[in-house]
Every structure is written in structure tokens, then in C-alpha cells.
Scaffold this motif. Structure first.
Motif, PDB file in Angstrom:
ATOM      1  N   THR A   1       0.859  -1.183   0.000  1.00 12.70           N
ATOM      2  CA  THR A   1       0.000   0.000   0.000  1.00 12.70           C
ATOM      3  C   THR A   1       0.888   1.222   0.000  1.00 12.70           C
ATOM      4  OG1 THR A   1      -1.722  -1.152   1.242  1.00 12.70           O
ATOM      5  CG2 THR A   1      -1.803   1.247   1.218  1.00 12.70           C
ATOM      6  N   GLU A   2       0.681   2.099  -0.960  1.00 11.33           N
ATOM      7  CA  GLU A   2       1.471   3.320  -1.050  1.00 11.33           C
ATOM      8  C   GLU A   2       0.549   4.517  -1.145  1.00 11.33           C
ATOM      9  OE1 GLU A   2       4.421   3.749  -4.011  1.00 11.33           O
ATOM     10  OE2 GLU A   2       5.821   2.383  -3.054  1.00 11.33           O
ATOM     11  N   LEU A   3       0.987   5.615  -0.550  1.00 11.71           N
ATOM     12  CA  LEU A   3       0.227   6.851  -0.595  1.00 11.71           C
ATOM     13  C   LEU A   3       1.119   7.939  -1.144  1.00 11.71           C
ATOM     14  CD1 LEU A   3      -2.438   8.293   0.202  1.00 11.71           C
ATOM     15  CD2 LEU A   3      -1.359   8.859   2.382  1.00 11.71           C
ATOM     16  N   THR A   4       0.662   8.538  -2.226  1.00  6.97           N
ATOM     17  CA  THR A   4       1.361   9.683  -2.804  1.00  6.97           C
ATOM     18  C   THR A   4       0.472  10.896  -2.628  1.00  6.97           C
ATOM     19  OG1 THR A   4       2.392   8.241  -4.420  1.00  6.97           O
ATOM     20  CG2 THR A   4       2.447  10.601  -4.864  1.00  6.97           C
ATOM     21  N   ALA A   5       0.960  11.900  -1.899  1.00  2.00           N
ATOM     22  CA  ALA A   5       0.120  13.040  -1.570  1.00  2.00           C
ATOM     23  C   ALA A   5       0.648  14.326  -2.187  1.00  2.00           C
ATOM     24  CB  ALA A   5       0.019  13.209  -0.050  1.00  2.00           C
ATOM     25  N   THR A   6      -0.243  15.089  -2.760  1.00  2.04           N
ATOM     26  CA  THR A   6       0.023  16.450  -3.197  1.00  2.04           C
ATOM     27  C   THR A   6      -1.094  17.296  -2.638  1.00  2.04           C
ATOM     28  OG1 THR A   6      -1.252  16.237  -5.226  1.00  2.04           O
ATOM     29  CG2 THR A   6       1.038  15.550  -5.329  1.00  2.04           C
TER      30      THR A   6
ATOM     31  N   ALA B   1      -4.363  13.262  -3.878  1.00  2.20           N
ATOM     32  CA  ALA B   1      -3.821  12.172  -3.073  1.00  2.20           C
ATOM     33  C   ALA B   1      -4.197  10.858  -3.724  1.00  2.20           C
ATOM     34  CB  ALA B   1      -4.373  12.245  -1.652  1.00  2.20           C
ATOM     35  N   LEU B   2      -3.209  10.082  -4.116  1.00  3.45           N
ATOM     36  CA  LEU B   2      -3.445   8.806  -4.783  1.00  3.45           C
ATOM     37  C   LEU B   2      -2.955   7.681  -3.885  1.00  3.45           C
ATOM     38  CD1 LEU B   2      -4.324   7.278  -7.364  1.00  3.45           C
ATOM     39  CD2 LEU B   2      -1.935   7.419  -8.115  1.00  3.45           C
ATOM     40  N   GLN B   3      -3.846   6.759  -3.545  1.00  3.35           N
ATOM     41  CA  GLN B   3      -3.485   5.602  -2.733  1.00  3.35           C
ATOM     42  C   GLN B   3      -3.628   4.354  -3.581  1.00  3.35           C
ATOM     43  OE1 GLN B   3      -5.403   5.289   1.078  1.00  3.35           O
ATOM     44  NE2 GLN B   3      -4.865   3.135   1.326  1.00  3.35           N
ATOM     45  N   GLN B   4      -2.609   3.504  -3.547  1.00  6.11           N
ATOM     46  CA  GLN B   4      -2.632   2.259  -4.303  1.00  6.11           C
ATOM     47  C   GLN B   4      -2.533   1.088  -3.343  1.00  6.11           C
ATOM     48  OE1 GLN B   4       0.556   1.723  -7.093  1.00  6.11           O
ATOM     49  NE2 GLN B   4      -0.212  -0.228  -7.852  1.00  6.11           N
ATOM     50  N   THR B   5      -3.365   0.089  -3.564  1.00  5.73           N
ATOM     51  CA  THR B   5      -3.348  -1.131  -2.754  1.00  5.73           C
ATOM     52  C   THR B   5      -3.334  -2.326  -3.688  1.00  5.73           C
ATOM     53  OG1 THR B   5      -4.674  -0.041  -1.037  1.00  5.73           O
ATOM     54  CG2 THR B   5      -4.529  -2.442  -0.961  1.00  5.73           C
ATOM     55  N   LYS B   6      -2.454  -3.268  -3.386  1.00  2.00           N
ATOM     56  CA  LYS B   6      -2.419  -4.512  -4.152  1.00  2.00           C
ATOM     57  C   LYS B   6      -3.192  -5.576  -3.389  1.00  2.00           C
ATOM     58  CE  LYS B   6       1.937  -3.733  -6.596  1.00  2.00           C
ATOM     59  NZ  LYS B   6       1.329  -3.748  -7.939  1.00  2.00           N
TER      60      LYS B   6
ATOM     61  N   VAL C   1      -4.858  -7.727  -8.223  1.00  2.00           N
ATOM     62  CA  VAL C   1      -5.635  -6.545  -8.583  1.00  2.00           C
ATOM     63  C   VAL C   1      -4.973  -5.315  -7.981  1.00  2.00           C
ATOM     64  CG1 VAL C   1      -7.895  -5.424  -8.454  1.00  2.00           C
ATOM     65  CG2 VAL C   1      -7.762  -7.922  -8.617  1.00  2.00           C
ATOM     66  N   ASP C   2      -4.832  -4.278  -8.790  1.00  2.00           N
ATOM     67  CA  ASP C   2      -4.348  -2.982  -8.316  1.00  2.00           C
ATOM     68  C   ASP C   2      -5.539  -2.081  -8.049  1.00  2.00           C
ATOM     69  OD1 ASP C   2      -1.670  -3.382  -8.199  1.00  2.00           O
ATOM     70  OD2 ASP C   2      -1.191  -2.433 -10.113  1.00  2.00           O
ATOM     71  N   ILE C   3      -5.607  -1.574  -6.829  1.00  2.00           N
ATOM     72  CA  ILE C   3      -6.673  -0.658  -6.426  1.00  2.00           C
ATOM     73  C   ILE C   3      -6.097   0.742  -6.329  1.00  2.00           C
ATOM     74  CG2 ILE C   3      -8.343  -0.089  -4.631  1.00  2.00           C
ATOM     75  CD1 ILE C   3      -8.939  -2.719  -6.068  1.00  2.00           C
ATOM     76  N   HIS C   4      -6.761   1.691  -6.945  1.00  2.00           N
ATOM     77  CA  HIS C   4      -6.341   3.089  -6.857  1.00  2.00           C
ATOM     78  C   HIS C   4      -7.494   3.915  -6.304  1.00  2.00           C
ATOM     79  CE1 HIS C   4      -3.521   1.460  -9.856  1.00  2.00           C
ATOM     80  NE2 HIS C   4      -2.680   2.349  -9.370  1.00  2.00           N
ATOM     81  N   GLN C   5      -7.176   4.769  -5.333  1.00  2.00           N
ATOM     82  CA  GLN C   5      -8.144   5.715  -4.782  1.00  2.00           C
ATOM     83  C   GLN C   5      -7.537   7.111  -4.841  1.00  2.00           C
ATOM     84  OE1 GLN C   5     -10.351   3.994  -1.107  1.00  2.00           O
ATOM     85  NE2 GLN C   5      -8.399   2.908  -1.169  1.00  2.00           N
ATOM     86  N   ARG C   6      -8.329   8.034  -5.330  1.00  2.26           N
ATOM     87  CA  ARG C   6      -7.885   9.420  -5.398  1.00  2.26           C
ATOM     88  C   ARG C   6      -8.813  10.269  -4.535  1.00  2.26           C
ATOM     89  NH1 ARG C   6      -4.436  11.504  -8.858  1.00  2.26           N
ATOM     90  NH2 ARG C   6      -4.785   9.849 -10.393  1.00  2.26           N
ATOM     91  N   ASN C   7      -8.225  10.871  -3.501  1.00  3.28           N
ATOM     92  CA  ASN C   7      -9.005  11.668  -2.565  1.00  3.28           C
ATOM     93  C   ASN C   7     -10.200  10.894  -2.023  1.00  3.28           C
ATOM     94  OD1 ASN C   7      -7.268  13.860  -2.959  1.00  3.28           O
ATOM     95  ND2 ASN C   7      -8.470  14.595  -4.705  1.00  3.28           N
TER      96      ASN C   7
ATOM     97  N   ARG D   1      -1.953 -12.137  -0.776  1.00  3.62           N
ATOM     98  CA  ARG D   1      -2.620 -11.304   0.234  1.00  3.62           C
ATOM     99  C   ARG D   1      -3.872 -10.666  -0.337  1.00  3.62           C
ATOM    100  NH1 ARG D   1      -3.352  -9.647   3.802  1.00  3.62           N
ATOM    101  NH2 ARG D   1      -2.151  -7.942   4.715  1.00  3.62           N
ATOM    102  N   GLN D   2      -4.924 -10.717   0.471  1.00  4.31           N
ATOM    103  CA  GLN D   2      -6.115  -9.928   0.168  1.00  4.31           C
ATOM    104  C   GLN D   2      -6.142  -8.805   1.207  1.00  4.31           C
ATOM    105  OE1 GLN D   2     -10.655 -10.962   0.226  1.00  4.31           O
ATOM    106  NE2 GLN D   2      -9.785 -12.017  -1.535  1.00  4.31           N
ATOM    107  N   ARG D   3      -6.034  -7.563   0.724  1.00  3.93           N
ATOM    108  CA  ARG D   3      -5.851  -6.421   1.615  1.00  3.93           C
ATOM    109  C   ARG D   3      -7.081  -5.520   1.606  1.00  3.93           C
ATOM    110  NH1 ARG D   3      -0.842  -7.229  -1.086  1.00  3.93           N
ATOM    111  NH2 ARG D   3       0.818  -7.766   0.383  1.00  3.93           N
TER     112      ARG D   3
END
Length: 921
Positions: free
Chosen positions: A4-9, A13-18, A30-36, A471-473
Motif C-alpha cells: 500500500t502506497e500513498l502519494t500526496a500532493t 492524493a493517490l493511494q494504491q493497494t495490491k 488486482v491494483d486498487i487506486h483511490q484518489r481523494n 494477500r487480500q488487503r
């Protein structure tokens, strides 16, 4: 990149979870992306070995399934909201009372391949270790118990010998009992790629039906249902007679050879006789035997068509026998490969989820019981195997099971003789259901409902069909008071007084114990060993990359294939040939047609997840029965008409699809539809409860039924922005549509008897109540039972009702697109009453769900020069993602390149001669 990575501006803010897909046993990353905080469309994880970035249409639509619509949010006791403590105390008190009064065998758990390994582990530990009964079984009994039994008989252990990489390296792929194109699309596309890379690769599909998978086949053997063991036993005899054997391997590394060969020779009287038994051409049989004999790199890929049989274990061993005879095991491109249907059926096998297993691939031998008892410090450990699924629910009906806890599954739909299961639950003193959805057939039968966390909210591990642990996260908070299954089970364990044995604070704690048990007194004696993963920190657990077990000192990075060392897990280290005496399914009473069941392309299991995704509802929106034209003609059944499928156990109402892909005398009915989505389509009510004597797996692929036309006085459909519930008519089937996954619309196909105006008036009143004040635009012709009523609110489309006595309405896609518009023009309003699109294009029925490409778009592209699936993929993108629609695209190509076009409905098919149009506030 970490899990899980969080890139913030400041503004982005983009969060990615595998994580891992929750559908079939392929186990795609599966790659999950969440923005804000907003969930974006999912993507395949290009670093995950199972799929290398590819997703099927179901996986690609996962983001459409995360709404809270229909979720079970709070504990319920007899329909009333309660607290967690009240519900858990009630459950614990009842378990204790039942044990005290009737003994531990009056308690039962029924789990699911949807549970994570950590959930499964604690459920199995509580039931078998501390309650003291082995009456814990799982819906995996319905899909792969026979594969487990056949592996254990042959290898001494439940060991999948191969890996997905073998599909790339094989020179012959034999697919039997598997419609991989629809059930395991990512692996099917891997096979497609392998054939493109190796044009000499031969593919043989063995299936009574001509399915989408046959698009890849060089040879299709449409054998008699249930005759697979005859085929593979005859193949063994052929290999002996033609001396295509690995004599050294047989002599040094196997036992039971002479008896298996004698039985095979005894039943194989000659090629023509075997072909007659199978009901196929002898030349096709000879071709298959020749290819198999001459091709060292052979993978036999098998699934439910083998397993779901009263002789499924023998069928599995007949397949394994020919691989042992030729030494085709433990080598690249050579394996008998059983593919699982659920995301964690393998994980359940690892922790002992089946009633005849203990944990960590141990069973009920005295040594294994003693070992597990000491490790768990569980003096009340169960002494013998428990009741398997069919037997378990029959015991419930007899009143022998007083407490039943059903976890993450819907047996009132999926079990054979499902109405008997429904009746059985009425005889149980306390039925507990833990699930993420509130409105399932099984939830309706429960006394206590426990809200469970779902995919995207849960945290743990799953194991796919090639033994790969992933892993299921979690990346979303559970709604309401929903909690993970492991937490629910451990709370009950604490309330029962077993807190010290269930002192877990995180799934990592459970996984660590699971790994330590796998290593306990193992020393290479058991195949399942995760000792190299013991002692991980939570951070290491969270970051754990996918890897294949075993993971130990010898294989610290996992093991790709088993048995390359010719060491098996039997007492003498040799593989066993199993003597197989083939049997056809026992004659059935109740009808002169044989009903087969299975999956469709865009749905999965009982639709609790896929039913929420609008993109997945468009390919096949109604339950149906595939019927051979010859059988239909004998019964007066027309293509597209309603048909009643019945036997003494019950009846279904389905849409008839006439197809020569279906053998005469047989029909196919999909497994997915429930009481939530159709009036009468729970196919489980017709299937019989015959089981394999060894594995206990039910024979879901072979049930005797009758078929007859179901005549109605009118038919039509309803589209509404709101869920209208179950329509009051003889037949209905509903699905979601629209772009707003949190507030989807509903489309219902409807048909009824009597005066259609009564149905229309009642439905209008229901819709009017929902929409508050609105305007109805109406076209009515009572003589023709013809009604077209359109509800507008602030010039926005709210609902449509189209009904006619016999008109077959054209495609609905253009209508659903009207709901996406904020306002309708006068021309569009007139088009709604006319029943065909005005300025909006009619793309036809959706073929490619990934990119929403309709049949008419594809036909038009063919007419303008696209002459291959690749050309259509470049022009329209259809088939360019998961590839599941390519067989249908090729069917359209074959039809329309030859000029046999499908014409749109003409004006004469759309009569309005006596219609009266009105507008009513």
C-alpha cells in the motif's frame, strides 16, 4: 512498490493497494487506486504471477460491486437489530446448551471458499478442536472434493502437482469438464496466447456441450454426459496396447499397475465399442488417443464437469492414471491439473475446512489427531470425520443438528435438492448466518444474522489453484457494524471460555499459528509446509508477495512443481495407480431430459456480488435453458419463449435458447439466479442429492427433468430508477443498470396471465409512490394487451413499462441510455412511446462487457471491412481486454461475412393501429 502506497500532493492524493480478486480460483492480482477517497476503476496487477496484469470482465468490474446497497449492516436477532454482545452471547449460550443436552455432534458449521484462510483456520479450530465435533464442512464440497480425494488416493496427499506455467509449455492441452473461456477466462487467454506462440500446440476439449472454450479446440469430443471415466480408462488400455508407456517410472515410482491395467483392458473392448459408449465418432476418438500417446508435454486441465459427479473421484483417478503411465508429472508442460472454482477453496483445504480433514493437510489418523491435539492444546479434539455437506443438511432436517452456523455462502441456492435444504433449516433450533448481504435466500431462513466484512474490507490470505498464496488487503472501511469473520468467530470462542486459545488481535497472528502448525513435526513428511514464513512481523505479513507453497528451508522462495523428485506422500513413497471401473450415471426418474448446470461468462455463484455491477448484467440478463432444436420441436418450445423446466422436486421458469451446441436429450441451465433476481430460477431445487461415495461431492451435472412451453397472455419489461422489488406476475427476472453504482436502476423482464392492465395499474401506483409527483405518458391498446407507459419527473425519465400480448421487444440498451440523460428532448419522448430510438444510436445487445460494445456495432464494423477478431479489436476494442467475448465475436464474423444478416424489427412487427396515446399528471 509496497503493498500500500500513498502519494500526496495538495490537491491530489493517490493511494494504491495490491490485493487479490475474490472470484474464481485463478487468484488474479488486482491494483486498487483511490484518489481523494474516491475508488477508481480497478486494474490487473502486472507483477502478480497468476495474471501478469490481465483481468476478466468480472474482475475488471470489481469497483462496481463495492456499494453498500443490500449490505447487512448490524446484527439481527429474529429480524430485530441487536448489539454484537447480545448476538454473540446468544450464540455461545446455545452452543453450550446443545453440547450439554445433545453432545457436540449436534453442532455444525458450514463455511465457504469465500472465507479467507485466517477465517477458515479459526472456524476449523473452534469446531474440531474445542467444540469437539468435525461437523464443519464447506461449499467447497460442491466443487472440488472429488479432486482432493483422487489426489490423495494417487499421491498420498492433496497435492496439485503443476502450475500455470505448464499451460505455456505444453504441446497438448486436454480440457475436460471445463468451460475455461467463461469460468476461468484469464487462464483461457493464457492458453490462447500459448497456441499463438506455438502453432503446433493441439487443444482437445471434452464436453457434452459445444461451449465458448471450443473456439480454441482442434478437436471437440462431445461425449455422453458422465462417460469421462470410460474415455480415460480406454486411453490407458490404448497406451498399454501401443506401448506408449514410461516403463522405468512405472517400475520404480508407482504401485498398483497390474490391477489398473487389467481393469482397463477388461472394460475396453475396442475402439468402435468405446466410441459407441461415448457417443462420438471412432475417428475422433482415435485422433485423441494418437495425440495423447505421441505428446510427452501434456496437461489435462479439469474442473466441475469431472468433479460434480457420483463417480467424480474415479474420474479424477482415471485422468491421473494416464499421466502416471506416461510419466507426465513433475515435468514442465506435463500435469493432471484440477482447477478450483473459488478464490480460497485451496486455502480451505490447507486448514481443514472439509469435514474429513484436520488442519495443515492432516486427517483423522491417530498420529495426526494426537499431533493437532498437542499443538492446539485441545483435549476435546474431534475423534472422527464429521458430516459432509449433503449428509449434514439431511441431519439438520432429521433434527439431529440443533445449532447450525452458515458462513459466507448461500446453500438454499447452491445445494442440491435446495428446497429440501430450505425445509431442513426450519427443523433447526438456531440457525446463524454470517454474511455481507442481507437479502439472500439463506439469510431469510436465519434466526441470527451477523454482518461480515466483504472483499475490499477484509485482510488476510487466499491460495489459488496453483498453490500460490496471495494477500487480500482491505482498502475500504466496513459499513455499519460489519466485522471480519475471524473476529466474529474468535469472539464466540471467547464467550465459550476458550479465550486463551483464540487470543488473536490481527490476521497476522492467525497466519503465524497456521504456518507453525504446518511445520510442527513435519520434517518433510507432509507436502504442506510454510515454516519459512513463521515469525513474520505484521509489516512483513502486510508486504508478503505472492508465492507457492511449500515455503521452507528447502524451498525458501516456494516450489513451482511437485514430484519432479519422484517422491510421493504415500507410505512407501510411490504413486498409486487406482483401479477404476467406469460407470455411467444411474438412471434418473422425473423426466426424459438430462439437465446440466454451470456458469455464465459475466456472473459468479449466486450473484451477491456480480448482481450489483451494471456492466455484468448486460451480457446475459435473464436465466435461460439451452435446448436442442430437436427437443424443442418435440415439445412445441420456440426460441426466446418461456419454458417450464420441472421434475417432482420443483419447477423453474426460464427463457428458452435453442442451440445445436447442446446435445439432443440434454439441456443446460446456469447456476446463478436466486429469488432476489428471478421468480423461479433456483436450479438447485431440481438437482438430486446423489453423491460420490468417496468424496461426498454431489452430482450436480446430471438431473432428469421435463420441459414444456409456459404460455402467458402478455410479456414486456420495466425499467426504473428505483428497485421496484418482486413484480406481481407469473414470470420476472431483474438486473441492475446505469452508471451510478450507489443508486443503480433496475430492469425487469416480465410476463403474466390474465389482464395486463391490472399489472400495469398496480405497478404504476408503486412507481408513482416512489417518484412522488410525476407525469405519465401513456400509449394503450387493451385489445392487444399493449401498454407503453413512461413516467417523467422534471423532464427526466423515471420509469418505463412496456407490455404487449405477443410482441418481442427490441434491444433495451438504447432505453437504459435515456436514463443517463438529465433531460429528454420532445423527439426522445416521442421515441419512448414509439418503442425505438430516435437520435440515440441503438448499439444492440452488449457482447463486450469490458468496453460496452454492442452486437450492432460489431456487425456494422464487419460490413465495413473488419474481417477478424483482431481487426475488430483494433477498431472497437471489443475482445481486447479479457478476451471472453472473442468466441461470440467469431460467431458474428462467421454469420455476417457470409451475408446472413440479422435485420432490425420492421414497422409491421411494432403495431400501433388501435393504440391511444395520452399524457397524465
Amino acid at each position: 512498490m509496497s503493498a500500500t502506497e500513498l502519494t500526496a500532493t495538495p490537491f491530489n492524493a493517490l493511494q494504491q493497494t495490491k490485493t487479490t480478486c475474490p472470484y474464481c480460483g485463478v487468484g488474479c492480482g488486482v491494483d486498487i487506486h483511490q484518489r481523494n477517497g474516491q475508488l477508481l476503476p480497478v486494474k490487473g496487477d502486472d507483477r502478480h504471477p497468476a495474471n501478469s496484469g490481465r483481468l476478466c470482465v468480472k474482475g475488471s468490474a470489481l469497483h462496481e460491486t463495492t456499494s453498500h446497497n443490500g449490505r447487512l449492516l448490524y446484527p439481527l436477532m429474529n429480524g430485530q437489530r441487536s448489539s454484537w454482545s447480545q448476538a454473540i452471547n446468544l450464540i455461545a449460550d446455545k452452543i453450550q446448551q446443545v453440547i450439554h443436552t445433545h453432545g457436540p455432534d449436534a453442532v455444525a458449521f458450514y463455511g465457504s471458499g469465500q472465507l479467507l484462510t485466517e477465517d477458515y483456520y479459526v472456524a476449523n479450530k473452534l469446531m474440531k478442536g474445542f467444540i469437539g465435533s468435525a461437523n464443519m464442512d464447506t461449499n467447497s464440497r460442491l466443487c472440488m472434493a472429488s479432486a482432493v480425494a483422487s489426489y490423495k488416493r494417487a499421491f498420498g496427499s492433496d497435492t496439485v502437482p503443476g502450475c500455470y506455467g505448464d499451460l505455456d509449455q505444453a504441446d497438448l492441452l486436454v480440457l475436460t469438464g471445463s468451460n475455461a473461456a467463461w469460468a476461468h477466462p484469464v487462464l483461457y487467454q493464457r492458453m490462447v496466447a500459448a497456441k499463438k506462440a506455438n502453432p503446433d500446440l493441439k487443444v482437445v476439449v471434452i464436453d457434452p456441450r459445444r461451449t465458448a472454450t471450443c473456439d480454441l479446440a482442434d478437436l471437440h469430443l462431445a461425449i455422453r454426459p458422465g462417460s469421462d471415466a470410460f474415455l480415460f480408462t480406454a486411453l490407458l488400455a490404448y497406451l498399454v496396447e501401443t506401448n506408449h508407456l514410461d516403463h522405468e517410472f512405472i517400475a520404480r515410482h508407482t504401485e498398483g499397475w497390474e490391477a489398473a491395467v487389467a481393469a482397463a483392458r477388461d472394460q475396453c473392448r475396442g475402439l468402435k465399442e468405446v466410441a459407441a459408449q461415448l457417443d462420438i465418432q471412432s475417428s475422433d476418438l482415435a485422433q485423441f488417443f494418437h495425440w495423447f500417446a505421441a505428446t510427452p508435454r501434456t496437461v489435462t486441465f479439469y474442473s466441475q464437469g469431472i468433479n460434480q459427479s457420483a463417480t467424480g473421484t474415479d474420474k479424477g483417478n482415471a485422468i491421473i492414471n494416464v499421466h502416471l503411465a506416461t510419466g507426465r508429472i513433475g515435468k514442465p508442460g506435463a500435469a493432471p491439473f484440477s482447477i478450483t472454482g473459488q478464490p480460497n477453496a485451496m486455502g480451505g483445504r490447507e486448514v481443514g475446512g472439509l469435514a474429513n480433514q484436520l488442519a495443515a493437510h492432516m486427517d483423522f489418523s491417530a498420529a495426526d489427531r494426537d499431533r493437532v491435539r498437542r499443538f492446539w492444546q485441545a483435549p476435546n479434539l474431534a475423534e472422527r470425520p464429521g458430516l459432509k455437506a449433503v449428509d449434514l443438511f439431511q441431519a439438520v432436517k432429521r433434527g439431529e443438528i440443533k445449532f447450525l452456523w452458515i458462513m459466507s455462502t448461500n446453500p438454499l441456492v447452491s445445494m442440491p435438492d435446495a428446497d429440501e435444504v430450505k425445509e431442513a433449516l426450519k427443523h433447526c433450533e438456531l440457525v446463524v448466518v454470517s454474511d455481507c448481504m442481507a437479502d439472500t435466500d439463506t439469510a431469510a431462513a436465519a434466526h441470527v444474522l451477523l454482518p461480515a466484512a466483504s472483499w475490499g474490507e477484509k485482510n488476510g490470505t487466499v491460495t489459488n489453484s496453483e498453490r500460490r498464496i496471495s494477500r487480500q488487503r482491505g482498502f475500504l472501511p466496513p459499513p455499519g457494524e460489519a466485522m471480519p469473520d475471524w473476529w466474529i468467530i474468535t469472539r464466540v470462542a471467547h464467550a465459550l471460555g476458550h479465550g486463551s486459545a483464540f487470543n488473536y488481535n490481527h490476521p497476522a497472528d492467525i497466519f503465524d499459528e497456521h504456518t507453525r502448525l504446518s511445520a510442527f513435526e513435519n520434517n518433510g513428511s507432509r507436502d504442506f509446509d510454510l515454516s519459512a514464513l513463521s515469525g513474520m512481523s505484521r509489516a512483513q505479513y502486510d508486504a508478503m508477495a505472492p508465492l507457492q507453497w511449500p515455503v521452507n528451508a528447502q524451498y525458501p522462495q516456494g516450489r513451482q512443481r511437485f514430484f519432479d523428485d519422484h517422491r510421493f506422500y504415500t507410505d512407501n513413497g510411490k504413486a498409486r495407480f487406482i483401479t477404476v471401473t467406469p460407470e455411467l450415471p444411474a438412471p434418473r426418474t422425473g423426466g426424459d431430459l438430462i439437465m446440466n448446470t454451470g456458469r455464465v461468462r459475466d456472473h459468479w455463484h449466486t450473484m451477491t456480488r456480480t448482481g450489483k455491477a451494471p456492466a455484468l448484467a448486460q451480457h446475459i440478463s435473464e436465466p435461460y435453458a439451452d435446448i436442442h432444436p430437436q427437443d424443442a420441436a418435440l415439445r412445441g418450445i420456440k426460441d426466446g419463449s418461456l419454458v417450464r423446466i420441472f421434475n417432482p422436486r420443483g419447477n423453474l421458469l426460464l427463457r428458452a435458447q435453442l442451440s445445436e451446441n447442446q446435445r439432443a436429450g440434454e439441456i443446460f441451465v446456469p447456476m446463478h439466479w436466486t429469488s432476489r433476481y428471478a421468480s423461479a430460477a433456483r436450479m438447485g431445487i431440481l438437482t438430486n442429492s446423489s453423491v460420490d461415495a468417496i468424496s461426498g461431492q454431489p452430482e450436480l451435472k446430471y438431473s432428469a427433468v421435463n420441459a414444456e412451453p409456459f404460455h402467458t397472455d402478455w410479456q414486456g419489461f420495466v425499467l426504473s430508477r428505483r428497485d421496484i422489488g418482486a413484480p406481481d406476475c407469473a414470470y420476472w427476472a431483474c438486473a441492475v443498470f446505469g452508471d451510478d453504482i450507489h443508486n443503480p436502476g433496475m430492469v425487469c423482464e416480465v410476463a403474466g396471465r390474465g389482464d395486463a392492465s391490472q399489472f400495469v395499474d398496480a405497478l404504476r401506483q408503486r412507481l408513482q409512490d416512489q417518484a412522488m409527483k410525476g407525469q405519465w405518458l401513456m400509449l394503450s391498446d387493451p385489445a392487444q394487451q399493449h401498454y407503453r407507459h413512461v413516467l417523467m419527473l422534471n423532464n427526466r425519465l423515471e420509469a418505463v413499462i412496456f407490455v404487449h400480448k405477443d410482441l418481442h421487444f427490441s434491444n433495451r440498451q438504447w432505453l437504459t441510455e435515456c436514463f443517463a440523460q438529465r433531460e429528454l428532448s420532445p423527439q426522445q419522448r416521442r421515441a419512448l412511446l414509439a418503442g425505438h430510438p430516435a437520435d440515440a444510436p441503438d448499439h444492440g445487445a452488449i457482447v463486450c462487457s469490458c468496453f460496452q460494445i454492442g452486437e450492432k456495432q460489431i456487425i456494422q464494423a464487419i460490413h465495413t471491412g473488419c474481417d477478424s477478431s483482431d481487426a475488430l479489436g483494433k477498431a472497437l476494442r471489443c475482445g481486447a481486454n479479457c478476451g471472453s467475448c472473442i468466441p461470440e465475436i467469431k460467431t458474428l464474423l462467421a454469420r455476417h461475412r457470409t451475408g446472413r444478416d440479422l435485420q432490425p424489427p420492421t414497422a409491421s412487427e411494432n403495431p400501433f393501429s388501435n393504440a391511444v396515446s395520452t399524457a397524465v399528471e
